[in-house]
Design a protein around this motif. Sequence first.
Motif, PDB file in Angstrom:
ATOM      1  N   SER A 142     -67.095  -5.674 111.474  1.00  0.00           N
ATOM      2  CA  SER A 142     -67.978  -4.643 111.356  1.00  0.00           C
ATOM      3  C   SER A 142     -67.965  -3.548 112.581  1.00  0.00           C
ATOM      4  O   SER A 142     -68.902  -3.248 113.165  1.00  0.00           O
ATOM      5  CB  SER A 142     -69.507  -5.147 111.481  1.00  0.00           C
ATOM      6  N   THR A 143     -66.597  -3.206 112.663  1.00  0.00           N
ATOM      7  CA  THR A 143     -66.402  -2.088 113.605  1.00  0.00           C
ATOM      8  C   THR A 143     -66.838  -0.935 113.487  1.00  0.00           C
ATOM      9  O   THR A 143     -66.979  -0.047 114.463  1.00  0.00           O
ATOM     10  CB  THR A 143     -64.879  -2.151 113.802  1.00  0.00           C
ATOM     11  N   SER A 144     -67.382  -0.510 112.174  1.00  0.00           N
ATOM     12  CA  SER A 144     -67.824   0.920 112.102  1.00  0.00           C
ATOM     13  C   SER A 144     -69.193   0.882 112.547  1.00  0.00           C
ATOM     14  O   SER A 144     -70.010   1.807 112.545  1.00  0.00           O
ATOM     15  CB  SER A 144     -67.785   1.179 110.377  1.00  0.00           C
ATOM     16  N   ARG A 145     -69.747  -0.308 112.744  1.00  0.00           N
ATOM     17  CA  ARG A 145     -71.219  -0.415 113.375  1.00  0.00           C
ATOM     18  C   ARG A 145     -71.242  -1.064 114.594  1.00  0.00           C
ATOM     19  O   ARG A 145     -71.940  -2.075 115.003  1.00  0.00           O
ATOM     20  CB  ARG A 145     -71.929  -1.432 112.159  1.00  0.00           C
ATOM     21  N   CYS A 289     -79.466   1.375 119.852  1.00  0.00           N
ATOM     22  CA  CYS A 289     -80.682   0.786 119.146  1.00  0.00           C
ATOM     23  C   CYS A 289     -81.460   2.124 119.159  1.00  0.00           C
ATOM     24  O   CYS A 289     -82.527   2.531 118.458  1.00  0.00           O
ATOM     25  CB  CYS A 289     -81.449  -0.204 120.130  1.00  0.00           C
ATOM     26  N   TYR A 290     -81.192   3.012 120.328  1.00  0.00           N
ATOM     27  CA  TYR A 290     -82.191   4.291 120.341  1.00  0.00           C
ATOM     28  C   TYR A 290     -81.383   5.470 119.964  1.00  0.00           C
ATOM     29  O   TYR A 290     -82.037   6.482 120.202  1.00  0.00           O
ATOM     30  CB  TYR A 290     -82.684   4.514 121.914  1.00  0.00           C
ATOM     31  N   ILE A 297     -82.162   4.505 110.902  1.00  0.00           N
ATOM     32  CA  ILE A 297     -82.972   3.043 110.922  1.00  0.00           C
ATOM     33  C   ILE A 297     -82.503   2.395 111.902  1.00  0.00           C
ATOM     34  O   ILE A 297     -81.125   1.780 111.690  1.00  0.00           O
ATOM     35  CB  ILE A 297     -83.254   2.396 109.592  1.00  0.00           C
ATOM     36  N   PRO A 298     -83.042   1.838 113.035  1.00  0.00           N
ATOM     37  CA  PRO A 298     -82.153   0.805 113.797  1.00  0.00           C
ATOM     38  C   PRO A 298     -81.501  -0.305 113.191  1.00  0.00           C
ATOM     39  O   PRO A 298     -82.404  -0.880 112.318  1.00  0.00           O
ATOM     40  CB  PRO A 298     -83.231   0.552 114.986  1.00  0.00           C
ATOM     41  N   PRO A 300     -80.911  -4.070 112.279  1.00  0.00           N
ATOM     42  CA  PRO A 300     -81.846  -5.241 112.309  1.00  0.00           C
ATOM     43  C   PRO A 300     -82.151  -6.152 113.574  1.00  0.00           C
ATOM     44  O   PRO A 300     -83.108  -6.608 113.872  1.00  0.00           O
ATOM     45  CB  PRO A 300     -81.302  -6.145 110.954  1.00  0.00           C
ATOM     46  N   GLU A 301     -81.019  -6.235 114.408  1.00  0.00           N
ATOM     47  CA  GLU A 301     -81.057  -7.134 115.654  1.00  0.00           C
ATOM     48  C   GLU A 301     -81.981  -6.191 116.755  1.00  0.00           C
ATOM     49  O   GLU A 301     -82.103  -6.826 117.715  1.00  0.00           O
ATOM     50  CB  GLU A 301     -79.819  -7.449 115.893  1.00  0.00           C
ATOM     51  N   CYS A 302     -82.164  -4.985 116.438  1.00  0.00           N
ATOM     52  CA  CYS A 302     -82.637  -4.077 117.576  1.00  0.00           C
ATOM     53  C   CYS A 302     -84.136  -4.423 117.698  1.00  0.00           C
ATOM     54  O   CYS A 302     -84.741  -4.474 116.892  1.00  0.00           O
ATOM     55  CB  CYS A 302     -82.525  -2.628 117.286  1.00  0.00           C
ATOM     56  N   VAL A 303     -84.482  -4.832 119.034  1.00  0.00           N
ATOM     57  CA  VAL A 303     -86.005  -4.816 119.456  1.00  0.00           C
ATOM     58  C   VAL A 303     -86.384  -3.482 120.403  1.00  0.00           C
ATOM     59  O   VAL A 303     -85.781  -3.316 121.408  1.00  0.00           O
ATOM     60  CB  VAL A 303     -86.291  -6.091 120.210  1.00  0.00           C
TER      61      VAL A 303
END
Length: 346
Positions: A142-145, A289-290, A297-298, A300-303
């Motif tokens: 997932s290098t694009s992410r 994440c910010y 949309i952050p 899914p693992e972002c808190v």
Amino acid sequence: MYDQFRNSLSKTTLCLSLLLFLQPFTGATTTLQPHILPFQKGFTQLFGGDTNLLRSDDDNTVHLHLNQYTGAGFRSSDMYNHGLFSARIKLPSEYTAGIVVAFYTSNGDVFEKTHDELDFEFLGNIKGKPWRFQTNLYGNGSTSRGREERYTLWFDPSKAYHRYTILWTSSKIIFYIDEIPIREILRNDETGSDFPSKPMALYATIWDASNWATNGGKYKVNYKYAPFITEMTDLVLHGCISNPIQELSTESCLETNTQLETIHYNNITPKQRTAMKRFREKYMYYSYCYDTLRYTIPPPECVIDPVIRQRFKENGRPELGHRHHRHSRKRNHVLSSQIYEIQDED
């Protein structure tokens, strides 16, 4: 405030360091513990030759050199299905712009298009400015992410050894500096295959990344300061040695993974969690994440921490273009106790 923060980190580190490699596992049928591994028993050279990768007489310390001809690197001899990977590292000093020192896990040699990776990457500095570094992870190619975060430190990493640790289990990933957790990623159903899951080896390298490492490539490697030397000692590998082509969920690996889930590194104490929160509030200067320009949309693992959210602009950087932390320089006030200026240019 900043002195209190440093003191808090130092006290936590001092207390917890007494537990390093001494606290036994609980809830497992064996007492196997992480231990320091001599280079010859656990690692093999990648590049650099005899002149750029030098080992100590006791085979416990490795010096990696970068000059105008080549850098240097090594990797673990085996791949691991989850694990604890750790080393005490001292980075090059003086002018080190354009240099990258990397301590990371990867399986890119085996899974070229679907590789997993967990990174500590130290990004060089101009003399008098802080070493910056980033953590990152990729899962299933997932290098694009990319999920990078960037930080500065509360000490000068070229003055003394500090321990950098990656804990990777089936449920979480934690990055540590000394005994301070600086980042935790929890696996969830939405993360899916983006969570690293295939066996990885440990790598360590020093190389010329002039085109991007320091202020987006503004400052290049200057070889009049060569050789640039990073030192790594007290290397630790702990996990289930795995052949990536074979079945992953073997009985022995399940037992080792259970140990990793119960090791003290996996259970962040309240004091450690407070120290992690303070570190991230004071020293993190970019987080994907910010970065709402990049991810509306952050992932899914972002808190999302509301305190950090208030500080960060929509590009994932602090609200002010520059954050200046200044205090008096007393006589014999060592660099490791200074708070550096955090630039926002790269």
